[in-house]
Design a protein around this motif. Structure first.
Motif, PDB file in Angstrom:
ATOM      1  N   PHE A  54       0.831  -1.207   0.000  1.00 53.83           N
ATOM      2  CA  PHE A  54       0.000   0.000   0.000  1.00 53.83           C
ATOM      3  C   PHE A  54       0.863   1.252   0.000  1.00 53.83           C
ATOM      4  CE2 PHE A  54      -1.913   3.389   2.590  1.00 53.83           C
ATOM      5  CZ  PHE A  54      -3.014   3.703   1.796  1.00 53.83           C
ATOM      6  N   VAL A  55       1.903   1.266   0.856  1.00 51.77           N
ATOM      7  CA  VAL A  55       2.784   2.432   0.924  1.00 51.77           C
ATOM      8  C   VAL A  55       3.507   2.627  -0.403  1.00 51.77           C
ATOM      9  CG1 VAL A  55       4.817   3.396   2.053  1.00 51.77           C
ATOM     10  CG2 VAL A  55       3.065   2.254   3.418  1.00 51.77           C
ATOM     11  N   MET A  56       3.968   1.535  -1.022  1.00 49.27           N
ATOM     12  CA  MET A  56       4.675   1.647  -2.294  1.00 49.27           C
ATOM     13  C   MET A  56       3.762   2.072  -3.430  1.00 49.27           C
ATOM     14  SD  MET A  56       7.179  -1.712  -2.052  1.00 49.27           S
ATOM     15  CE  MET A  56       8.126  -1.282  -3.515  1.00 49.27           C
ATOM     16  N   ALA A  57       2.464   1.824  -3.300  1.00 44.41           N
ATOM     17  CA  ALA A  57       1.519   2.199  -4.361  1.00 44.41           C
ATOM     18  C   ALA A  57       1.185   3.685  -4.346  1.00 44.41           C
ATOM     19  CB  ALA A  57       0.237   1.382  -4.232  1.00 44.41           C
ATOM     20  N   VAL A  58       1.458   4.360  -3.227  1.00 40.07           N
ATOM     21  CA  VAL A  58       1.146   5.792  -3.128  1.00 40.07           C
ATOM     22  C   VAL A  58       2.219   6.578  -3.870  1.00 40.07           C
ATOM     23  CG1 VAL A  58       0.833   7.736  -1.555  1.00 40.07           C
ATOM     24  CG2 VAL A  58       0.007   5.468  -0.915  1.00 40.07           C
ATOM     25  N   PRO A  59       1.844   7.499  -4.763  1.00 38.79           N
ATOM     26  CA  PRO A  59       2.853   8.317  -5.457  1.00 38.79           C
ATOM     27  C   PRO A  59       3.701   9.096  -4.457  1.00 38.79           C
ATOM     28  CG  PRO A  59       0.715   8.547  -6.507  1.00 38.79           C
ATOM     29  CD  PRO A  59       0.480   7.787  -5.233  1.00 38.79           C
ATOM     30  N   THR A  60       5.002   8.954  -4.570  1.00 36.00           N
ATOM     31  CA  THR A  60       5.902   9.490  -3.550  1.00 36.00           C
ATOM     32  C   THR A  60       5.913  11.004  -3.506  1.00 36.00           C
ATOM     33  OG1 THR A  60       7.319   7.549  -3.822  1.00 36.00           O
ATOM     34  CG2 THR A  60       8.282   9.461  -2.736  1.00 36.00           C
TER      35      THR A  60
ATOM     36  N   LEU B 158      10.543  12.368   5.118  1.00 34.60           N
ATOM     37  CA  LEU B 158      11.332  11.692   4.095  1.00 34.60           C
ATOM     38  C   LEU B 158      11.560  10.221   4.430  1.00 34.60           C
ATOM     39  CD1 LEU B 158      14.009  14.436   3.335  1.00 34.60           C
ATOM     40  CD2 LEU B 158      12.038  13.813   1.953  1.00 34.60           C
ATOM     41  N   SER B 159      11.609   9.897   5.711  1.00 35.41           N
ATOM     42  CA  SER B 159      11.860   8.507   6.104  1.00 35.41           C
ATOM     43  C   SER B 159      10.614   7.631   6.017  1.00 35.41           C
ATOM     44  CB  SER B 159      12.414   8.461   7.532  1.00 35.41           C
ATOM     45  OG  SER B 159      11.428   8.889   8.463  1.00 35.41           O
ATOM     46  N   LEU B 160       9.429   8.238   6.021  1.00 35.80           N
ATOM     47  CA  LEU B 160       8.199   7.452   6.066  1.00 35.80           C
ATOM     48  C   LEU B 160       7.982   6.614   4.805  1.00 35.80           C
ATOM     49  CD1 LEU B 160       5.658   9.895   7.786  1.00 35.80           C
ATOM     50  CD2 LEU B 160       6.745   7.857   8.748  1.00 35.80           C
ATOM     51  N   LEU B 161       8.561   7.049   3.694  1.00 34.37           N
ATOM     52  CA  LEU B 161       8.375   6.315   2.447  1.00 34.37           C
ATOM     53  C   LEU B 161       9.663   5.686   1.927  1.00 34.37           C
ATOM     54  CD1 LEU B 161       6.002   8.783   0.542  1.00 34.37           C
ATOM     55  CD2 LEU B 161       5.386   6.737   1.825  1.00 34.37           C
TER      56      LEU B 161
ATOM     57  N   THR C 188      10.495   0.920   2.626  1.00 34.94           N
ATOM     58  CA  THR C 188       9.794  -0.254   2.113  1.00 34.94           C
ATOM     59  C   THR C 188      10.711  -1.212   1.357  1.00 34.94           C
ATOM     60  OG1 THR C 188       9.154   1.086   0.199  1.00 34.94           O
ATOM     61  CG2 THR C 188       7.575   0.924   2.000  1.00 34.94           C
ATOM     62  N   THR C 189      11.596  -0.686   0.518  1.00 32.60           N
ATOM     63  CA  THR C 189      12.498  -1.562  -0.247  1.00 32.60           C
ATOM     64  C   THR C 189      13.423  -2.342   0.673  1.00 32.60           C
ATOM     65  OG1 THR C 189      12.432  -0.023  -2.122  1.00 32.60           O
ATOM     66  CG2 THR C 189      14.226  -1.614  -2.060  1.00 32.60           C
ATOM     67  N   LEU C 190      13.979  -1.655   1.676  1.00 30.33           N
ATOM     68  CA  LEU C 190      14.855  -2.345   2.620  1.00 30.33           C
ATOM     69  C   LEU C 190      14.084  -3.400   3.405  1.00 30.33           C
ATOM     70  CD1 LEU C 190      17.596  -2.609   4.012  1.00 30.33           C
ATOM     71  CD2 LEU C 190      16.883  -0.815   5.600  1.00 30.33           C
ATOM     72  N   ALA C 191      12.842  -3.109   3.782  1.00 25.06           N
ATOM     73  CA  ALA C 191      12.047  -4.084   4.532  1.00 25.06           C
ATOM     74  C   ALA C 191      11.850  -5.361   3.725  1.00 25.06           C
ATOM     75  CB  ALA C 191      10.696  -3.470   4.908  1.00 25.06           C
TER      76      ALA C 191
END
Length: 394
Positions: free
Chosen positions: A228-234, A262-265, A268-271
């Protein structure tokens, strides 16, 4: 006929280069050297193996040197900057850079300005040989607190007259020294990037580790949240969140809020990478041994599994810093990140958006060059660490 063998370098394959044996503590003293090198590699720690491989990466080493230089700028910004960010001389707006000169009679100095105004009210500056402003190293100047604790008034380089102004990289639209502002802006942008990446790193490691270790419903819930977080336009989300910060908020609070946003998005990749590693490692023998030895879940995760791929995490951390720096620069350039009187690279680039600046004061575009150099250096270091930490790389 004598056949000469070539040694592999410590930390990787390939022929040995001159000087590598001495650096690794071995001597080129006969046929027994390959065996000693092999024994040394077998007994070397992981950190040493990574270092041996990393130093073979020429671009990574160059990037490391540049990165260390900018870290020193971040730490000693007040000492390195000739002036504070607010000191100005309104008589010299958009003044061109002054070139330092040296003579045995005058020492180190710069020439002052002679100027004239044309019919379009534009001011044209030329060097005035009759005006010589003496420069000194470790000169007394404006007072500041080194590391926020130690009162000092020494600067690396500045005019011997504390009331004089010099513009080694030119001045801006109100007569402020561009070099001093660039040094302070580099500190803000890099520190925001580092703080933001540390927060994102903590989120990514904890949530990715929990997801990969427990699996099942826990893994499903965390992965759906990550998707969901990755689907939101950054960029639109960053713009909306930073626009919601009150204008009257103080610079320190705004600094930490920008870092948090800046850290909130950025986690995800590292997780996902950490999750994949945990899924692979939880069936290994050493994890089972830790379980049988009575280790807790927390101990198994963070004392046994996580350290087994620390090198990969360090490489991922290094590669993620440029993205956060670019994000802060973009937000400040759009006027939604750091705002004056705080200076960042994005704020300085915002000051250089007019056609007049490009035509009359191109030196104000230097913050963009600094961003490019910093991002390239960090990317080179990250690539080198990633290659050096890869156990399957030959």
């Amino acid at each position: 006929m004598t056949v000469q063998t070539t040694d592999p370098l410590p930390g990787g394959g390939g022929p040995a280069e001159p000087g590598d044996a001495a650096a690794d503590g071995t001597a080129d003293d006969g046929p027994g050297r390959p065996a000693r090198n092999g024994a040394r590699r077998a007994s070397a720690s992981q950190a040493r193996l990574v270092w041996w491989s990393f130093r073979r990466h020429k671009l990574a080493m160059a990037g490391a040197v540049v990165t260390v230089f900018f870290l020193l700028v971040v730490i000693f910004a007040e000492f390195l900057a000739p002036f504070s960010t607010s000191k100005l001389d309104s008589d010299y707006t958009y003044a061109p850079p002054q070139v330092p000169k040296f003579s045995f009679s005058e020492g180190l100095y710069v020439e002052g300005y002679a100027w004239e105004q044309d019919e379009d009210l534009r001011i044209h500056y030329t060097p005035d040989p009759e005006q010589k402003i003496s420069l000194e190293f470790f000169v007394r100047g404006e007072e500041y607190e080194l590391f926020g604790l130690i009162p000092m008034d020494r600067h690396l380089l500045g005019p011997s007259d504390p009331d004089a102004m010099v513009y080694l990289l030119g001045s801006d639209r109100v007569g402020r020294d561009q070099l001093s502002r660039l040094i302070h802006a580099t500190r803000i942008s890099l520190s925001v990037g580092l703080v933001g990446v540390v927060l994102a790193f903590a989120l990514g490691v904890v949530l990715g580790g929990i997801s990969g270790y427990f699996g099942g419903r826990t893994d499903t819930v965390i992965q759906r949240f990550i998707e969901f977080v990755m689907a939101v336009p950054t960029l639109p989300l960053w713009l909306g969140m930073t626009a919601a910060i009150p204008v009257e908020i103080g610079p320190v609070r705004r600094y930490f809020l920008i870092s948090l946003i800046l850290s909130l998005l950025a986690w995800t990749t590292l997780a996902r990478e950490v999750r994949g590693r945990f899924l692979m490692l939880r069936q290994e023998d050493f994890v089972t041994s830790a379980w049988l030895d009575g280790a807790s879940r927390k101990g198994v995760m963070f004392r046994h599994m996580l350290p087994s791929f620390t090198s990969h995490l360090i490489a991922a951390l290094t590669l993620s810093i440029p993205g956060v720096i670019l994000a802060e620069t973009a937000l400040s350039w759009l006027g939604l990140g750091m705002r004056p009187p705080v200076v960042s690279l994005g704020v300085l680039m915002n000051d250089a958006t007019s056609v007049r600046v490009i035509d009359q004061a191109p030196w104000l575009l230097l913050p963009g060059l600094v961003v490019v150099v910093v991002v390239l250096a960090l990317n080179f270091v990250g690539d080198g660490l990633r290659d050096a930490a890869d156990p399957y790389r030959t």
